[in-house]
Design an enzyme around this catalytic site. Structure first.
Site, short mmCIF file in Angstrom:
data_model
loop_
_atom_site.label_atom_id
_atom_site.label_comp_id
_atom_site.label_asym_id
_atom_site.label_seq_id
_atom_site.Cartn_x
_atom_site.Cartn_y
_atom_site.Cartn_z
N LYS A 265 -17.95 -0.92 5.54
CA LYS A 265 -18.37 -1.92 4.55
C LYS A 265 -19.88 -1.89 4.33
O LYS A 265 -20.35 -2.08 3.20
CB LYS A 265 -17.92 -3.32 5.01
N PHE B 100 -11.74 -7.57 13.52
CA PHE B 100 -10.66 -8.01 12.64
C PHE B 100 -10.32 -6.91 11.62
O PHE B 100 -11.20 -6.39 10.96
CB PHE B 100 -11.06 -9.30 11.91
N GLN B 101 -9.06 -6.59 11.54
CA GLN B 101 -8.55 -5.54 10.65
C GLN B 101 -9.23 -4.19 10.84
O GLN B 101 -9.44 -3.43 9.90
CB GLN B 101 -8.61 -5.98 9.18
N GLU C 234 0.82 -1.22 0.00
CA GLU C 234 0.00 0.00 0.00
C GLU C 234 0.85 1.26 0.00
O GLU C 234 0.44 2.30 -0.52
CB GLU C 234 -0.97 0.01 1.19
N MET D 287 24.22 8.72 3.00
CA MET D 287 24.09 10.00 3.67
C MET D 287 24.38 9.86 5.17
O MET D 287 25.05 10.71 5.77
CB MET D 287 22.69 10.58 3.44
#
Lengths: 577, 176
Positions: free
Chosen positions: A179, A129-130, A67, A492
């Protein structure tokens, strides 16, 4: 606090259709002109993906490999096109994986809309969940965000999201949609948002400020312009050029301002800041009028604030009133849209040339050339330098490529030496300094401007943070040219360790894999260069390739980027070695 | 502009939306500024909420905070005032054993002299309410404390500015 109101569009009498929330989401995106979105499916966003399947002739979904890649690709898309980039993810880990890209877009003012799925509304707050509180998590790094729990609220939320993301000082917006709201059916109609009460995207220019600015510019003996990305975001490149050309003012850029005017423009005196050019940094503390345009006086630009341009009168052209006087006190603040204010100030300023003042920049450039640039671009010692790779890319691209850089030494070298003829050609992570930005951002940039040559330049560290996006390149057939400048170090950090930590190279040496084999594993043509005599031909082969191409260049292990202003030092204390 | 820290009251007029408290409080949190008191209520304008935030800061930084607050999309306008520029009140509630009301004559005197109000009385306890300046409420607390206070709470500061805050006019310009 009571319930959410998103009543900001003027509802006209419109025909409606009875469709699901998820179909509405896709239809809204199409209405907003979205042709490409980047994302990753999962449980809580599946109804939307099902609709995307139906609408794939109108909207192309790019399956990234993470993502974070989706947000960076959306950023790359936005930065080269000037349009809103769109990223989509599921709830929980999908949503939290977007955060780095959102934070990056926020600090670099990149217009982006992120849509996340969320658990059913009756499960909110139950540690389902999630489930994560993505609205809470993303609040400090979004320009605006909201959660939608009813299908009927979707069109107005999305309309508002696009309006806010792209207007005024642009930024990222997140909409979290439960949802049940995706499944529920409702009477759909769409109206674009043109106004949000309480939101003033472009502040009014204070009366008299243009005249006051012009007076200071006209009276200045040693004026210096420092411009930032505001010039590009405000589509003010032409107006900007007209102003500096008429007034004959040397102009220097911040990292995100690069490419607004061509690199070879005679008034372009280089980059300011920590690894910027010698002359504009030193002369910042000598100019009598400092004209800041669409920039925000970041600490990487100013160094020690107490000693930054204290002798100068400061004029600040700025769209975001909160930036005025935030770091550097402005004697004159010209609020407003860069294009409008620069066009308005143009007739008020006198023609000038400031030739003596320009000579100072040329003299200091000569010093920088001798001490730094010559060895970077035309090295005589054995190891390949990052600078000479950039020089070869400039030769092959003739300055027409968009350069997408990651974060680190190579980024500073890329920004210092890449030549740009066109605006919106320097795509890099400025404010957040996000390693891993480059590769996925280049995918977005190439997809937004397929006609343009897009060269991604990464170090071996950042490249491995999002290396999986090679899969996206392969699947999308995105003809990105990927260059990794490999010094087997987090360069760096190593440079800082060398200069400030007595060469204690704690956890900066990288044992790297066979990068060519990895690229070839993704069916991407690849080549590795270790010797100077092979470089030009390899870069030529890469640039002539019609497909994606991976080029690894093994550069000197302990090369440093100079000039450098050490943290906490004044801009005029810039070191050349 | 004073470079000394002092109490400032920040009034923020906003749309009445979920999540805005989080957004505004994050501005303070991020800069490590302690909010001395915070009150959110409806304002005189329908659908517009008013935050009253008290902070102890130097004026220059308050100005910067105001800029950051006003930058939020759903914020209509933010102002800051020092305490001389506002009329403000704080409310304190004290729960005390009922028997003390009858057995300790001095408590009755304290109630009378402090202009506190008895909100409720039952067999076990009575509740006193006192509105005013923070110092007045603390003074009452100190006077009642030796007798035993069962529960005590104090509200955030609420304030009305002496100067006009032209929110309605501002909203009209937004609507046009």
């Amino acid at each position: 606090m009571e319930t959410q109101t998103i009543k900001n569009t003027d509802k006209a009498t419109k025909t409606t259709e009875y469709i699901s929330g998820s179909e509405a989401i896709v239809r809204c995106l199409i209405e907003e002109g979205v042709k490409i979105l980047y994302g990753y499916p999962g449980g809580a966003i599946m109804p939307v993906y099902d609709e995307l399947y139906k609408y794939q002739d109108k909207i192309h979904h790019v399956l990234t490999r993470h993502e974070q890649g989706a947000t960076h690709s959306a950023q790359g898309y936005a930065r080269i096109s000037g349009e809103v980039g769109v990223a989509m993810a599921t709830s929980g880990p999908g949503a939290t994986n977007l955060i780095t890209g959102i934070a990056d877009a926020q600090i670099d003012s990149t217009p982006m809309v992120c849509i996340t799925g969320q658990v059913f509304s009756h499960l909110l707050g139950s540690d389902a969940f999630q489930e994560t509180d993505i609205v809470g998590i993303s609040t400090p790094v979004t320009k605006w965000n909201c959660q939608v729990t009813k299908a009927e609220d979707i069109p107005e939320a999305i309309a508002k999201a696009f309006y806010i993301a792209r207007s005024g000082r642009p930024g990222p917006v997140l909409i979290d949609i439960t949802k049940d709201a995706q499944i529920e059916k409702f009477d759909f109609s769409y109206e674009k948002c043109t106004k949000v009460r309480s939101y003033v995207p472009i502040p009014k220019t204070v009366e008299g400020s243009l005249e006051a600015a012009a007076k200071l510019i006209n009276e200045a003996k040693k004026p210096l312009v420092v411009w930032g990305q505001g010039v590009i975001l405000g589509k003010a490149e032409e107006a900007f050029k007209a102003v500096i050309e008429k007034a004959g003012i040397p102009a220097a850029w911040t990292i995100l301002g690069a490419s607004a005017i061509p690199t070879k423009h005679p008034l372009n005196v280089g980059m300011v800041g920590m690894h910027g050019n010698y002359a504009p940094n030193v002369l910042t503390n000598e100019c009598d009028v400092l004209i800041a345009i669409g920039m925000r006086f970041d600490d990487r630009v100013t160094g020690k604030l107490d000693e930054y341009a204290t002798q100068a009168k400061v004029i600040h052209f700025e769209i975001d009133p909160a930036e005025v006087n935030k770091n550097v006190k402005a004697d004159v603040a010209v609020l407003g849209d860069a294009k409008a204010t620069l066009e308005a100030v143009l007739p008020l300023i006198n023609s000038n040339s400031h030739s003596e003042w320009h000579q100072k920049f040329k003299d200091l450039y000569a010093i920088e050339y001798e001490k730094v640039i010559k060895d970077d671009l035309h090295p005589t010692k054995e190891g390949l330098t990052m600078g000479e790779v950039l020089k070869e890319i400039n030769i092959q691209s003739k300055g027409n490529a968009a350069i997408v850089s990651d974060v680190g030494q190579h980024q500073m070298i890329a920004c210092r030496y890449a030549e740009f003829n066109k605006t919106k050609s320097n795509i890099t992570s400025g404010g957040l300094g996000t390693m891993g930005f480059g590769l996925p951002a280049a995918i977005g940039a190439k997809m937004a401007a397929p006609e343009r040559e897009v060269v991604s330049i990464s170090g071996d560290g950042g490249y491995q943070m999002t290396i999986q996006e090679l899969g996206t390149i392969f699947q999308q057939k995105a003809a990105v040219k990927v260059v990794v400048l490999n010094n087997d170090f987090l360069g760096m950090v190593r440079q800082w360790q060398q200069l400030f930590f007595e060469k204690r190279y704690a956890s900066t040496e990288m044992i790297n894999p066979n990068f060519v084999a990895i690229a070839e594993g993704y069916y991407i043509k690849a080549r590795k260069v270790t010797k100077r005599e092979d470089l030009a031909e390899a870069v030529k082969e890469m640039m002539e390739s019609k497909e994606a191409y991976f080029l690894e260049v093994c550069v000197e292990k302990e090369g440093n980027v100079f000039p450098m202003i050490p943290t906490g030092a004044s801009v005029s204390d810039v070191r050349l070695e | 502009m004073s470079t000394e820290k002092q109490l400032f009251t920040i009034s923020v007029y906003t749309e009445n939306n979920i999540g805005l408290l989080n957004r505004i409080s994050a501005i303070f949190q991020r800069r490590h500024i302690n909010i001395e008191s915070l009150n959110i209520s409806p304002s005189e304008i329908e659908g517009v909420a008013k935050f009253t935030i008290v902070v102890n800061m130097i004026e220059e930084n308050v100005k910067k905070i105001i800029g950051q607050i006003e930058k939020q999309v759903e914020v209509i306008k933010a102002y800051y005032h020092d305490l001389d520029e506002i009329i403000y009140q704080i409310s304190g509630l004290f729960k005390i054993k009922s028997e003390l009301l009858f057995e300790e004559r001095q408590i009755q005197n304290i109630i009378k002299e402090s202009n506190a109000r008895i909100v409720t009385v039952n067999k076990e306890f009575f509740v006193l309410e006192k509105s005013g300046k923070k110092e007045e409420i603390i003074e009452l607390y100190n006077e009642l404390s030796p007798f035993g206070i069962m529960q005590y709470t104090r509200s955030g500061l609420i304030a009305i500015s002496k100067d006009e805050m032209k929110i309605s006019t501002l909203l009209e310009t937004y609507n046009n």
